[in-house]
Design a protein around this motif. Structure first.
Motif, PDB file in Angstrom:
ATOM      1  N   GLY A 175     116.733  71.038   3.238  1.00 43.39           N
ATOM      2  CA  GLY A 175     117.557  71.240   4.429  1.00 43.39           C
ATOM      3  C   GLY A 175     119.037  70.954   4.229  1.00 43.39           C
ATOM      4  N   PRO A 176     119.394  69.755   3.757  1.00 41.26           N
ATOM      5  CA  PRO A 176     120.813  69.441   3.538  1.00 41.26           C
ATOM      6  C   PRO A 176     121.490  70.369   2.520  1.00 41.26           C
ATOM      7  CG  PRO A 176     119.517  67.433   3.589  1.00 41.26           C
ATOM      8  CD  PRO A 176     118.540  68.565   3.566  1.00 41.26           C
ATOM      9  N   LEU A 177     120.708  70.917   1.581  1.00 45.58           N
ATOM     10  CA  LEU A 177     121.290  71.818   0.589  1.00 45.58           C
ATOM     11  C   LEU A 177     121.680  73.157   1.202  1.00 45.58           C
ATOM     12  CD1 LEU A 177     118.900  71.268  -2.457  1.00 45.58           C
ATOM     13  CD2 LEU A 177     121.060  70.122  -1.944  1.00 45.58           C
ATOM     14  N   ARG A 178     121.095  73.464   2.341  1.00 49.97           N
ATOM     15  CA  ARG A 178     121.394  74.733   3.006  1.00 49.97           C
ATOM     16  C   ARG A 178     122.459  74.585   4.098  1.00 49.97           C
ATOM     17  NH1 ARG A 178     118.233  79.030   2.047  1.00 49.97           N
ATOM     18  NH2 ARG A 178     116.253  78.749   0.927  1.00 49.97           N
ATOM     19  N   ARG A 179     122.852  73.372   4.391  1.00 48.35           N
ATOM     20  CA  ARG A 179     123.811  73.142   5.480  1.00 48.35           C
ATOM     21  C   ARG A 179     125.233  73.198   4.915  1.00 48.35           C
ATOM     22  NH1 ARG A 179     121.745  68.703   7.325  1.00 48.35           N
ATOM     23  NH2 ARG A 179     120.413  69.836   8.762  1.00 48.35           N
ATOM     24  N   PRO A 180     126.029  74.214   5.286  1.00 48.76           N
ATOM     25  CA  PRO A 180     127.377  74.397   4.700  1.00 48.76           C
ATOM     26  C   PRO A 180     128.420  73.452   5.304  1.00 48.76           C
ATOM     27  CG  PRO A 180     126.960  76.118   6.297  1.00 48.76           C
ATOM     28  CD  PRO A 180     125.684  75.311   6.221  1.00 48.76           C
ATOM     29  N   ILE A 181     128.228  72.161   5.105  1.00 51.82           N
ATOM     30  CA  ILE A 181     129.157  71.171   5.640  1.00 51.82           C
ATOM     31  C   ILE A 181     130.541  71.367   5.022  1.00 51.82           C
ATOM     32  CG2 ILE A 181     129.688  68.699   5.677  1.00 51.82           C
ATOM     33  CD1 ILE A 181     126.706  68.161   5.828  1.00 51.82           C
ATOM     34  N   GLY A 182     131.552  71.443   5.873  1.00 51.56           N
ATOM     35  CA  GLY A 182     132.924  71.611   5.399  1.00 51.56           C
ATOM     36  C   GLY A 182     133.326  73.055   5.160  1.00 51.56           C
ATOM     37  N   GLY A 183     132.400  73.993   5.369  1.00 48.04           N
ATOM     38  CA  GLY A 183     132.731  75.401   5.145  1.00 48.04           C
ATOM     39  C   GLY A 183     132.178  75.923   3.830  1.00 48.04           C
ATOM     40  N   THR A 184     132.274  77.226   3.649  1.00 50.54           N
ATOM     41  CA  THR A 184     131.646  77.884   2.507  1.00 50.54           C
ATOM     42  C   THR A 184     132.155  77.378   1.162  1.00 50.54           C
ATOM     43  OG1 THR A 184     131.291  79.896   3.799  1.00 50.54           O
ATOM     44  CG2 THR A 184     131.191  80.108   1.403  1.00 50.54           C
ATOM     45  N   MET A 185     133.462  77.237   1.014  1.00 51.50           N
ATOM     46  CA  MET A 185     134.002  76.826  -0.277  1.00 51.50           C
ATOM     47  C   MET A 185     133.597  75.394  -0.631  1.00 51.50           C
ATOM     48  SD  MET A 185     135.266  79.436  -1.541  1.00 51.50           S
ATOM     49  CE  MET A 185     135.856  78.607  -3.009  1.00 51.50           C
ATOM     50  N   VAL A 186     133.646  74.509   0.366  1.00 47.36           N
ATOM     51  CA  VAL A 186     133.235  73.122   0.133  1.00 47.36           C
ATOM     52  C   VAL A 186     131.752  73.073  -0.221  1.00 47.36           C
ATOM     53  CG1 VAL A 186     132.925  70.851   1.218  1.00 47.36           C
ATOM     54  CG2 VAL A 186     135.022  72.165   1.619  1.00 47.36           C
ATOM     55  N   TRP A 187     130.972  73.895   0.459  1.00 41.36           N
ATOM     56  CA  TRP A 187     129.527  73.954   0.190  1.00 41.36           C
ATOM     57  C   TRP A 187     129.263  74.456  -1.218  1.00 41.36           C
ATOM     58  CZ3 TRP A 187     125.854  78.317   2.020  1.00 41.36           C
ATOM     59  CH2 TRP A 187     124.533  77.948   1.789  1.00 41.36           C
ATOM     60  N   ARG A 188     129.963  75.492  -1.652  1.00 42.95           N
ATOM     61  CA  ARG A 188     129.785  76.020  -3.007  1.00 42.95           C
ATOM     62  C   ARG A 188     130.144  74.958  -4.051  1.00 42.95           C
ATOM     63  NH1 ARG A 188     129.005  81.175  -4.353  1.00 42.95           N
ATOM     64  NH2 ARG A 188     130.078  80.787  -6.339  1.00 42.95           N
ATOM     65  N   GLU A 189     131.264  74.287  -3.833  1.00 43.64           N
ATOM     66  CA  GLU A 189     131.674  73.239  -4.775  1.00 43.64           C
ATOM     67  C   GLU A 189     130.624  72.140  -4.856  1.00 43.64           C
ATOM     68  OE1 GLU A 189     135.448  71.928  -3.432  1.00 43.64           O
ATOM     69  OE2 GLU A 189     136.529  73.716  -4.127  1.00 43.64           O
ATOM     70  N   GLN A 190     130.000  71.832  -3.696  1.00 44.79           N
ATOM     71  CA  GLN A 190     128.974  70.795  -3.700  1.00 44.79           C
ATOM     72  C   GLN A 190     127.744  71.244  -4.472  1.00 44.79           C
ATOM     73  OE1 GLN A 190     128.905  67.387  -2.285  1.00 44.79           O
ATOM     74  NE2 GLN A 190     127.391  67.665  -3.905  1.00 44.79           N
ATOM     75  N   LEU A 191     127.322  72.471  -4.287  1.00 42.26           N
ATOM     76  CA  LEU A 191     126.174  72.980  -5.039  1.00 42.26           C
ATOM     77  C   LEU A 191     126.473  73.019  -6.540  1.00 42.26           C
ATOM     78  CD1 LEU A 191     124.973  75.920  -2.733  1.00 42.26           C
ATOM     79  CD2 LEU A 191     123.975  73.636  -2.952  1.00 42.26           C
ATOM     80  N   GLU A 192     127.699  73.402  -6.889  1.00 44.24           N
ATOM     81  CA  GLU A 192     128.090  73.419  -8.296  1.00 44.24           C
ATOM     82  C   GLU A 192     128.080  72.004  -8.887  1.00 44.24           C
ATOM     83  OE1 GLU A 192     131.865  75.305  -8.019  1.00 44.24           O
ATOM     84  OE2 GLU A 192     131.047  77.349  -8.019  1.00 44.24           O
ATOM     85  N   ARG A 193     128.486  71.029  -8.085  1.00 44.66           N
ATOM     86  CA  ARG A 193     128.459  69.643  -8.537  1.00 44.66           C
ATOM     87  C   ARG A 193     127.020  69.193  -8.792  1.00 44.66           C
ATOM     88  NH1 ARG A 193     130.089  65.519 -11.513  1.00 44.66           N
ATOM     89  NH2 ARG A 193     129.746  63.494 -10.526  1.00 44.66           N
ATOM     90  N   LEU A 194     126.104  69.571  -7.930  1.00 45.33           N
ATOM     91  CA  LEU A 194     124.703  69.213  -8.126  1.00 45.33           C
ATOM     92  C   LEU A 194     124.159  69.803  -9.420  1.00 45.33           C
ATOM     93  CD1 LEU A 194     123.253  69.624  -4.518  1.00 45.33           C
ATOM     94  CD2 LEU A 194     123.922  67.515  -5.674  1.00 45.33           C
ATOM     95  N   LEU A 195     124.536  71.051  -9.707  1.00 44.30           N
ATOM     96  CA  LEU A 195     124.091  71.679 -10.956  1.00 44.30           C
ATOM     97  C   LEU A 195     124.673  70.952 -12.166  1.00 44.30           C
ATOM     98  CD1 LEU A 195     124.408  75.452  -9.993  1.00 44.30           C
ATOM     99  CD2 LEU A 195     122.292  74.162 -10.356  1.00 44.30           C
ATOM    100  N   GLU A 196     125.932  70.574 -12.057  1.00 43.45           N
ATOM    101  CA  GLU A 196     126.599  69.859 -13.157  1.00 43.45           C
ATOM    102  C   GLU A 196     125.903  68.527 -13.444  1.00 43.45           C
ATOM    103  OE1 GLU A 196     130.973  67.832 -14.119  1.00 43.45           O
ATOM    104  OE2 GLU A 196     130.609  68.838 -12.213  1.00 43.45           O
TER     105      GLU A 196
END
Length: 282
Positions: A175-196
């Motif tokens: 659920g939290p991984l699908r919630r775009p907190i802070g907007g799309t760009m912030v969400w993408r950066e967060q997902l990229e951080r998780l992958l890193e």
């Protein structure tokens, strides 16, 4: 010259005895050096670019000076680096007491295991994601408090830079991984951080899919920390009301629950593939 106002300082928690002692001592040194230089508080404030009221509060141990304040004071008062050096002590107490205590535990742990159900754990948050999460609180924090809390959260992430590296395990809800907190760009950066982070050799990151109808983490967050001397401490939202526990029988309960959660979640490889899929959908 722009004079920064009282908002540029941080309040000292009166219940933080060590923090109060450090800031009081630094403030006293600043005052003694200013008076020895024959400068009034107002004139000193103008010279360093801060308001007179803030000068009095810093010298009185009521506010935590920023690094820039100490550097400017050192230059104006000709302290030869002694006031700037005080930052080494000040920076240790600039964060809230509870965060410092948690950071100290994490910095000493050889193993950290964490299941988080409602948010992405602070250890994994990007700066902008943390700012959005903290900034969403109600009643809202002041902008200065938000920045202080963001800085404290990011400081805990030094755990990833330790050598030897601790063993880190995270289980995150979908659920939290699908919630775009802070907007799309912030969400993408967060997902990229998780992958890193998930690709680090000492990290195991797993995702609990929402189609898992029931699992052992429904009571809430679980955290386990183990230390070099064989001791451990744990916390759980449901079982022990978030109180730190160290009794072996209670720790065994948390270890059992966490182990079951890991078994029910996606494997590490499947989890990274799932996060990559989410990133591709943005």
């Amino acid at each position: 010259m722009t004079v920064e106002t009282d908002e540029s300082g941080w309040e000292v928690d009166p219940d933080d005895e060590w923090g109060v002692a450090v800031i009081t001592t630094v403030g006293r040194q600043l005052k003694l050096r200013r008076e020895a230089a024959g400068m009034r508080a107002g004139d000193f404030g103008v010279a360093v670019g801060y308001g007179e009221d803030l000068v009095y509060k810093v010298e009185g141990g009521k506010r935590i000076p920023r690094q820039e304040y100490l550097d400017r004071a050192d230059e104006v008062l000709g302290a030869g680096g002694l006031l700037s050096a005080a930052w080494e002590d000040v920076k240790k107490v600039r964060y809230p007491k509870k965060v410092r205590e948690l950071g100290k535990l994490e910095s000493n742990a050889v193993e950290i295991a964490l299941y988080e159900c409602h948010i992405i754990p602070g250890l994994l948050q990007t700066r902008e994601h943390a700012r959005a999460v903290i900034g969403a609180a109600q009643p809202p924090y002041s902008p200065d408090d938000v920045e202080r809390m963001v800085a404290a959260r990011l400081a805990r992430q030094s755990v990833f830079e330790r050598s030897p590296a601790p063993a880190l395990s995270f289980v995150l809800e979908e659920g939290p991984l699908r919630r775009p907190i802070g907007g799309t760009m912030v969400w993408r950066e967060q997902l990229e951080r998780l992958l890193e982070v998930g690709r680090l050799h000492n990290v195991v990151l797993q995702v609990m899919r929402t189609n898992c109808d029931t699992h052992s983490g429904l009571d809430g967050r679980i955290e386990l920390l183990k230390f070099p001397d064989g001791t451990a401490v744990g916390r759980s939202d449901g079982a022990f009301n978030s109180r730190p526990i160290a009794e072996p029988r209670h720790l065994r309960i948390l270890e059992l629950r966490y182990g079951t959660i890991r078994a029910q979640a996606l494997s590490p490889g499947e989890s990274l593939a799932f996060i990559e899929q989410l990133l591709g959908e943005t």
